[in-house]
Design a protein around this motif. Structure first.
Motif, PDB file in Angstrom:
ATOM      1  N   PHE A  18       0.789  -1.220   0.000  1.00 52.04           N
ATOM      2  CA  PHE A  18       0.000   0.000   0.000  1.00 52.04           C
ATOM      3  C   PHE A  18       0.828   1.282   0.000  1.00 52.04           C
ATOM      4  O   PHE A  18       0.424   2.282  -0.597  1.00 52.04           O
ATOM      5  CB  PHE A  18      -0.933   0.009   1.230  1.00 52.04           C
ATOM      6  N   TRP A  19       1.994   1.277   0.653  1.00 46.97           N
ATOM      7  CA  TRP A  19       2.684   2.544   0.895  1.00 46.97           C
ATOM      8  C   TRP A  19       3.756   2.874  -0.139  1.00 46.97           C
ATOM      9  O   TRP A  19       3.845   4.017  -0.583  1.00 46.97           O
ATOM     10  CB  TRP A  19       3.298   2.529   2.297  1.00 46.97           C
ATOM     11  N   LYS A  20       4.561   1.899  -0.509  1.00 48.63           N
ATOM     12  CA  LYS A  20       5.664   2.198  -1.433  1.00 48.63           C
ATOM     13  C   LYS A  20       5.114   2.540  -2.825  1.00 48.63           C
ATOM     14  O   LYS A  20       3.950   2.232  -3.150  1.00 48.63           O
ATOM     15  CB  LYS A  20       6.623   1.013  -1.524  1.00 48.63           C
ATOM     16  N   SER A  21       5.944   3.148  -3.631  1.00 55.13           N
ATOM     17  CA  SER A  21       5.545   3.463  -5.003  1.00 55.13           C
ATOM     18  C   SER A  21       5.415   2.180  -5.808  1.00 55.13           C
ATOM     19  O   SER A  21       6.181   1.225  -5.597  1.00 55.13           O
ATOM     20  CB  SER A  21       6.587   4.371  -5.662  1.00 55.13           C
ATOM     21  N   PRO A  22       4.469   2.125  -6.737  1.00 52.42           N
ATOM     22  CA  PRO A  22       4.330   0.905  -7.538  1.00 52.42           C
ATOM     23  C   PRO A  22       5.556   0.686  -8.406  1.00 52.42           C
ATOM     24  O   PRO A  22       6.174   1.643  -8.877  1.00 52.42           O
ATOM     25  CB  PRO A  22       3.081   1.172  -8.374  1.00 52.42           C
ATOM     26  N   PRO A  23       5.961  -0.562  -8.616  1.00 49.60           N
ATOM     27  CA  PRO A  23       7.124  -0.836  -9.465  1.00 49.60           C
ATOM     28  C   PRO A  23       6.841  -0.498 -10.923  1.00 49.60           C
ATOM     29  O   PRO A  23       5.692  -0.419 -11.348  1.00 49.60           O
ATOM     30  CB  PRO A  23       7.347  -2.349  -9.269  1.00 49.60           C
ATOM     31  N   GLU A  24       7.914  -0.304 -11.667  1.00 49.50           N
ATOM     32  CA  GLU A  24       7.762  -0.033 -13.091  1.00 49.50           C
ATOM     33  C   GLU A  24       7.171  -1.253 -13.788  1.00 49.50           C
ATOM     34  O   GLU A  24       7.571  -2.385 -13.511  1.00 49.50           O
ATOM     35  CB  GLU A  24       9.121   0.301 -13.710  1.00 49.50           C
ATOM     36  N   PRO A  25       6.228  -1.059 -14.697  1.00 51.31           N
ATOM     37  CA  PRO A  25       5.636  -2.214 -15.384  1.00 51.31           C
ATOM     38  C   PRO A  25       6.657  -2.940 -16.248  1.00 51.31           C
ATOM     39  O   PRO A  25       7.485  -2.314 -16.932  1.00 51.31           O
ATOM     40  CB  PRO A  25       4.525  -1.588 -16.241  1.00 51.31           C
TER      41      PRO A  25
END
Length: 506
Positions: free
Chosen positions: A430-437
């Motif tokens: 929930f907290w960290k930035s989403p990884p690059e696709p």
């Protein structure tokens, strides 16, 4: 005649049979799933109300008096477990509308779900030790079929471990039943308790107690034969995982409570000493396994193991407060653990993965889901004012009063490590930035408004149950206390079953 005792078994059986009649009608099966589990919930609440008002209720099947016929018995503990079965069944049925596809439905998902619920309710209500074995086997057949729906490689590997250990448990259980019948000549649990108290103390009674402890310990996923659970619970569709997480191991815990408070209550002795250290090792091994995982459902699966230790500890200490704590903990945990699995499935629906390293950023896009995760997660870790705080507090206080300082320290340590695991999930999902696709990211269909409602509704409902238990700790404590009083006084259960009226005063 008290029909409310049999209805929690009959309703899912009839719903499952009717679902088979409508095999090709998808809408009818879905309506039956929601309607059948809703009816199960309502009748279970009726049963709990009746038991609270009138005392232990008994239904003698075929009007054969005990111990010659099969008895269905509802005391407070059994009625509480049936209510929890109704809550979880209804929540999972709603959730299944959005998560179970046509393929799984075509292979009988909904009839199998009803059969599993019937097996669980039957195990909680039977007063016959052989019929307890029968209901265990009904559950095993239904759960194995649900586990392999989809026939993926990981599912088959998990299912083999699951069924192998559970069949071993069934063999030990049936052998113990046969030896017990040879000793006392009856299968009615109330009658067994009467006759066994008149048998001269011998090593054979201790052997039987250990056999039942091992058989039910395997089914409860207690140390050391717990590895079938984290190897299998993360493999099926998430609705199946949630149903298993909430109910299946608790049937093993219930059986331990029932047998060691009714049949082997005369001499708690060294079997309870084994249970104390088994509980400590179950807590520790489960939470350490969870700390090492980075797959959402595997973390939750290991935490099922660790939390089972608290429940067994309540039985092992065998004091009034400890039994209250054990019952309270079961009530809290079934709700919380099912909800966490439902949240994990929602996350997977949004992001296409259960791997924490491939997730992130959901607090920004779905803040309500993040909050709904925190409620059961913090409750599992024992944070006030949620239900888990009171459950852990009662068990730990009972451990201190019983001067079981070693296992009490383990219980406190496991609570901290559980909080670590929940914080890890929060930070990664929930907290960290989403990884690059990446290049091979799955293409996910957008979640429709109807799906969103079907996913959110059971999660919100179970979260409200967790908050309700936390904010209404006193009445829940009193219910658990009344249940523990009945468990500590088996003569009330025996009198209800063996009397003509089939009920005793509450």
């Amino acid at each position: 005649m008290r029909p409310e005792v049999a209805l929690p078994i009959l309703i899912p059986l009839m719903a499952g049979a009717t679902s088979l009649l409508f095999w090709r009608l998808r809408l009818a099966q879905r309506l039956l799933a929601v309607g059948g589990t809703g009816a199960l919930l309502l009748t279970s609440l009726w049963l709990l109300h009746s038991v609270s008002r009138d005392g232990i209720l008994v239904m003698q099947m075929g009007d054969w008096p005990a111990p010659f016929g099969i008895s269905l018995v509802a005391d407070l503990f059994g009625a509480i477990m049936v209510v929890l079965t109704g809550i979880i069944g209804f929540a999972v049925a709603l959730y299944s509308l959005a998560t179970i596809g046509r393929g799984h439905e075509a292979f009988g998902y909904f009839p199998l779900m009803h059969l599993l619920l019937a097996g669980v309710a039957g195990a909680f209500l039977t007063g016959d030790i052989f019929n307890l074995y029968v209901w265990f086997e009904v559950m095993l057949v239904a759960s194995f079929a649900l586990l392999i729906l989809g026939s993926e490689k990981a599912q088959m590997e998990g299912a083999i471990k699951y069924v192998t250990l559970n069949l071993l448990s069934s063999v030990i259980f049936l052998s113990a039943v046969g030896l017990l019948y040879g000793m006392v000549g009856t299968l009615n649990m109330a009658d067994i308790a009467q006759r066994l108290s008149q048998v001269e103390e011998s090593g054979m009674i201790d052997v039987l107690a250990v056999m039942f402890m091992v058989a039910f310990g395997i089914k409860a996923a207690a140390f050391p034969l717990f590895f079938w659970l984290p190897a299998s619970y993360h493999t099926p569709p998430v609705a199946v995982s949630a149903l298993f997480a909430g109910l299946l191991t608790k049937v093993g815990v219930y059986a331990l409570f029932r047998v060691f408070t009714l049949i082997f209550h005369q001499n708690p002795g060294y079997t309870h000493e084994i249970l104390v250290w088994g509980a400590g090792l179950t807590m520790l091994s489960g939470v350490l396994g969870a700390a090492a995982q980075y797959e959402f459902r595997r973390i939750l699966s290991f935490h099922i193991v660790s939390q089972i230790g608290y429940m067994i500890l309540g039985l092992a200490l065998f004091t009034p407060l400890a039994l209250i704590g054990g019952v309270f903990y079961i009530m809290h945990h079934i709700i919380v653990k099912t909800n966490l699995f439902l949240v994990s499935g929602f996350v997977n629906r949004l992001r296409g993965s259960y791997d924490l390293k491939k997730l992130g950023g959901l607090y920004r896009t779905h803040p309500w889901l993040a909050i709904l995760f925190l409620i059961p997660a913090l409750s599992l870790a024992g944070m006030p004012p949620l239900s888990g705080f009171f459950a852990k507090f009662i068990v730990i206080r009972a451990g201190i009063e019983a001067e079981a300082y070693g296992v009490t320290f383990i219980a406190l340590l496991v609570g901290l490590l559980t909080l670590y695991s929940m914080i890890k999930i929060w930070a990664e999902v929930f907290w960290k930035s989403p990884p690059e696709p990446g290049e091979n990211e799955p293409e996910l269909a957008p979640v429709s408004q109807r799906e969103m409602w079907q996913l959110y509704a059971p999660i919100v409902g179970l979260a409200l149950c967790t908050v309700f238990i936390g904010l209404n700790g006193q009445p829940i404590y009193e219910l658990a206390s009344a249940s523990a009083d009945q468990l500590l006084d088996p003569t009330r259960y025996i009198d209800a079953v063996m009397s003509d009226s089939g009920e005793v005063a509450p």
